[in-house]
Enzyme design. Sequence first.
Site, mmCIF file in Angstrom:
data_model
loop_
_atom_site.group_PDB
_atom_site.id
_atom_site.type_symbol
_atom_site.label_atom_id
_atom_site.label_comp_id
_atom_site.label_asym_id
_atom_site.label_seq_id
_atom_site.Cartn_x
_atom_site.Cartn_y
_atom_site.Cartn_z
ATOM 1 N N THR A 288 0.311 4.904 0.788
ATOM 2 C CA THR A 288 0.253 5.908 1.839
ATOM 3 C C THR A 288 0.480 5.300 3.224
ATOM 4 O O THR A 288 -0.250 4.406 3.642
ATOM 5 C CB THR A 288 -1.107 6.634 1.815
ATOM 6 O OG1 THR A 288 -1.316 7.182 0.514
ATOM 7 C CG2 THR A 288 -1.132 7.748 2.838
ATOM 8 N N ASP B 216 0.873 -1.162 0.000
ATOM 9 C CA ASP B 216 0.000 0.000 0.000
ATOM 10 C C ASP B 216 0.922 1.228 0.000
ATOM 11 O O ASP B 216 1.989 1.187 0.611
ATOM 12 C CB ASP B 216 -0.886 -0.021 1.246
ATOM 13 C CG ASP B 216 -1.766 1.210 1.342
ATOM 14 O OD1 ASP B 216 -2.500 1.473 0.385
ATOM 15 O OD2 ASP B 216 -1.695 1.902 2.374
#
Length: 647
Positions: free
Chosen positions: A347, A345
Amino acid sequence: MKGEGSHSDMLHDFKKRFIVSLIVTVPILFLSPTLQNWFGFEFTFTGRNSAILALATFIYFYGGWPFLKGIYTELKSKSPGMMTLISVAISVAFFYSAAVVFGLEGKFFFWELATLIDIMLVGHWIEMRSIMSASRSLEELAKLMPSEAHLIRNGEIEDVEIKDLSQGDVVLVKPGEKIPVDGNVIKGSSYIDESMLTGESKPVSKEEGDKVIGGSINGEGSLQVEIKSAGEDSYLSEVIDLVREAQRSKSKTQRLADRAALYLTVIALTAGTVTLFAWIFAGSEIQFAIERMATVMVITCPHALGLAIPLVSAVSTSVSARNGLLIRNRTAFENSKDITIVVFDKTGTLTEGVFEVSSVRYTEGYDEEKIISLAASLERNSEHPIATGILNKADEMDVDPISVSEFHAIEGKGIEGRVGGKSVKAVGPNYLEEEDIRMPENLETSESATVVYLIVEGELVGSISLSDRIREYSYEAIEKLKDEGIKCWMLTGDNERTAKAVAEELDLDGYFAEVLPDEKQEKIKQLQEEGEYVAMTGDGVNDAPALAQADVGIAIGSGTDVAAETADIILVESNPADVTKLILFGRKTHRKMVQNLFWATGYNAFAIPLAAGVAAGWGIIMPPAIGALLMSLSTVIVAINAKLLSL
């Protein structure tokens, strides 16, 4: 800790039985006709054989009791194993020798029986010490928590026991003291040593508003901490429970070893019986045949095999917990050796997750302050990192928020509400495309940034660009994974331009951009259908479906939230380098298991034939005591090999 208490009791029991049995063995050795003949001396008296029988009977029932009790337990549970083999071997040796004393023609071998029991006892003693040592890290974790805390009550400081603290209490942590609870700093600043909890050797700066973990060590500053969780709800307590549960759980590898141990028991009983009758039919003395049978059964004991996997599991789980890698699913952890692709992922994982406003654009009738004011008013109700970036900008500009009503989230696309009586939406580029909203020229940007668009009464009036820095450790993590032949991909809800810029900066093998939360799981499934063995790395909350779908789900940066239910493994620190560390440690753990399984079963290939007496024609005969020594030695080697496992 019940398990550790029982192990401690067993440790002392085996030690005591070994010492007592060893003392009683000395006169048996001295009185044995065979040993007197070997060493060229003679000492005999009336009733000598009866005296040896009496001493051997004591050793058989006292020293052999753990094994005699064990055969009952194993047969009752229909799982014959090590205790069954040892019990059969010592019982046949004892009762045959006793029969010889009472008149049966043949030679007794009480000294072999005594030394066999002695060696089996010392082998089990060493094994229990290894198990205790492997589990001791739980005790060390428990010791991290201090027994008392300085409670601040009505302006006064009172020393109380940890168990008397409650959520919402405020405690004082003096310089150099251990932090007694999980909580937030409400006054003061300091550097905290969290190395025993997270493996991070560098002290971490803590100021007002920062979280602290119970058990970590305060530096030179004085802190006031408001308790968020204590006792059984604390991070340390949950970690201890998690580690204990992981150590108790069985992976596929361990279940395979259990089946192999059962098969080895059957082989040993069969081989021992065949050996007995083969030598009898060959015309040898029955004493020799029984001796061969006993040696075969002892040397084939699946003791080392039964210890091979559990010890590695216990050591690896403890070592990883001390380094901030919390294993919830042992099978997934051991399968990390098979990972072909890691999907990150973006962020908060590859990037710091700290957004800063880089530019603000607006249409006629609006200005920067108006756009920030409207956006900040909405974002006050959101916990997303982007919201934090906009709110920080509002504070910097000293912009006052406006009251919001009818607030709700637009799933995966943004938020909306009524601000100052007007309908206002803060959305991403996906929403504009779906609603076919035209982009004014003065709002277009070439920045590789995350962009939030502001819509007032259905009209697009402004945009806020926010930048998020790539973590320093991300570069090293990606490079190491690629060196190991593992592909690295990124999954993000950000726009194509931003995703591409990050992917190019980190030299990723690929990326998925503009992915809604409910679509992440499909992307993981897509890679799996292409034949990849996928590890998904996310924050354990927004990425829950993707983590569950992945072959290995890794929740990163969950901090004190060790209850990330969908993850197989939880990384306490928000450090992508820990993903690399985890995978490499999983491979080392698997190698240790293979080494132990190979040794635990491989040595039988040459030991069983020797024990059965196939080399007797060349004068090579293995006494039962030597067989027991070899069996115990194999157990010790397996234990030492497991203990050498390190991160």
